[in-house]
Design an enzyme around this catalytic site. Structure first.
Site, mmCIF file in Angstrom:
data_model
loop_
_atom_site.group_PDB
_atom_site.id
_atom_site.type_symbol
_atom_site.label_atom_id
_atom_site.label_comp_id
_atom_site.label_asym_id
_atom_site.label_seq_id
_atom_site.Cartn_x
_atom_site.Cartn_y
_atom_site.Cartn_z
ATOM 1 N N HIS A 1 0.107 -3.130 -6.680
ATOM 2 C CA HIS A 1 -1.289 -2.929 -6.306
ATOM 3 C C HIS A 1 -1.627 -3.401 -4.882
ATOM 4 O O HIS A 1 -2.773 -3.343 -4.449
ATOM 5 C CB HIS A 1 -2.182 -3.680 -7.337
ATOM 6 C CG HIS A 1 -3.592 -3.205 -7.402
ATOM 7 N ND1 HIS A 1 -4.662 -4.015 -7.122
ATOM 8 C CD2 HIS A 1 -4.107 -1.985 -7.683
ATOM 9 C CE1 HIS A 1 -5.780 -3.318 -7.264
ATOM 10 N NE2 HIS A 1 -5.476 -2.086 -7.606
ATOM 11 N N LYS B 1 -2.032 -3.522 -0.814
ATOM 12 C CA LYS B 1 -2.442 -2.532 0.195
ATOM 13 C C LYS B 1 -2.280 -3.230 1.531
ATOM 14 O O LYS B 1 -3.262 -3.598 2.164
ATOM 15 C CB LYS B 1 -3.909 -2.105 0.033
ATOM 16 C CG LYS B 1 -4.336 -1.690 -1.376
ATOM 17 C CD LYS B 1 -5.163 -2.742 -2.026
ATOM 18 C CE LYS B 1 -5.735 -2.336 -3.373
ATOM 19 N NZ LYS B 1 -5.071 -1.401 -4.185
ATOM 20 N N ASP C 1 5.327 -4.324 13.506
ATOM 21 C CA ASP C 1 6.243 -4.998 14.449
ATOM 22 C C ASP C 1 6.520 -6.454 14.068
ATOM 23 O O ASP C 1 6.823 -7.278 14.945
ATOM 24 C CB ASP C 1 5.689 -4.957 15.882
ATOM 25 C CG ASP C 1 5.651 -3.534 16.432
ATOM 26 O OD1 ASP C 1 6.395 -2.680 15.925
ATOM 27 O OD2 ASP C 1 4.879 -3.295 17.373
#
Lengths: 224, 224
Positions: free
Chosen positions: A161, A163, A168
């Site tokens: 779940h 996000k 870099d």
């Protein structure tokens, strides 16, 4: 050797004291400058974006080298939460680690493909169930040759779940926003962008852990 | 007045120089200490918790004054991501602003009720659709007299998808974690805890904006 007078002695000592004082002052100034540079907190980037984002054309961000002028009906040249998110993502120059539950937003998919074509090394970790639904862009990424691993689906109703993305290895993008059109254009959502090492480091470590755990054909313990 | 010899003069000057040196050193030490205190960046709290959390008994955290020993089958006295989250929430002493999409976790509900009973001023903003589903604890909070406002449901399939809390206006808790049992015990989730003003301030502002926008009976523009 002749004896020097008291006046001569005083003058000699005065010169010594003044000389010593000057040396001490110049050393102090140098030390203070060094301390100032060393102790001054480096400005760490921290930014928060809220959604829903206003609608605006992002063609010039996703495809900056296009010779054509975009004729879409959305406002052009307007900076929004979404255009800002795209710019931050597209600032990647070496690696992008992406760990996202739902990925169906086509503009974000185009941004990721543009980075892949530019040679940015990409690792995408996503939810097994969501990757298979209609509209998911995970298949598009795979077809383009981007390395994708899935998590969650094999263990019943368990979701990957997260996000978040790490740009870099220096910039964390995280929040409530799934990479869908609904999330960007309709929902109340947040995205937090930070270089703060105490926040960035754990996410890098967790990405690496999940990446190894979900190596195809491997069976690793997922204990947190 | 007798003339002092060269040796006497040297000794007097030596005492003066050494004295001056000692004063300079003690002043420098004091200045460096002051500079150190002034320029050293104040340690800002930053913490990341990952889920799923190991299972452990949290009775002693949610209900610390209970005279009974908990007999539940979960390990006791084990610090987990979830027990840490509960402790951070329960550290609230004046206000708790809560903005969460899904709230069905009963331990988190008990923690919020405990804060309410302690006199912490509470504002809860949640998603209209999710607040109505079976298992949602929003009704329990309302019955206890906590001020709850709903967002999202009135505008079609739009969700109030945030999952953040602001403790005492000084600490931000945010991430991917909904306040459900599934999120805590099963999913891969993250929660970020920070005092960083550049991250905290926008969330406080956004909460206030959404709170005003969702005042019952009011019609405010929700433009971001």
């Amino acid at each position: 050797m002749r004896h020097r007078t008291n006046q001569e002695m005083s003058a000699v000592w005065m010169v010594k004291v003044v000389g010593l004082g000057l040396v001490a002052i110049s050393l102090s100034v140098e030390l203070l400058g060094w301390l100032g540079r060393r102790l001054r907190p480096r400005k760490i980037r921290n930014e928060v974006l809220f959604f829903p984002s206003e609608m605006s054309c992002v063609e010039h961000i996703v495809n900056p080298n296009s010779p054509y002028t975009c004729l879409c009906p959305f406002p052009h040249g307007v900076e929004t939460s979404f255009s800002r998110l795209l710019r931050i993502l597209l600032s990647a120059s070496s690696t992008l680690d992406l760990c996202v539950f739902a990925f169906s937003n086509m503009d974000l998919c185009r941004a990721v493909l543009a980075l892949h074509n530019k040679g940015v090394i990409m690792r995408v970790l996503t939810d097994k169930d969501y990757a298979a639904i209609t509209g998911s862009q995970i298949g598009v990424l795979r077809k383009a040759g981007i390395c994708v691993r899935c998590d969650g689906g094999s263990r019943g109703s368990v979701y990957m779940h997260h996000k978040f993305a790490v740009v870099d290895g220096r910039l964390l993008i995280t929040g409530s926003l799934n990479w869908t059109l609904q999330a960007v254009q309709a929902n109340m959502e947040n995205v937090l962008v930070t270089e703060e090492p105490d926040l960035l480091r754990p996410f890098i470590k967790e990405f690496d852990r999940l990446w190894v755990c979900n190596e195809p054909g491997q069976h690793h313990s997922l204990g947190t």
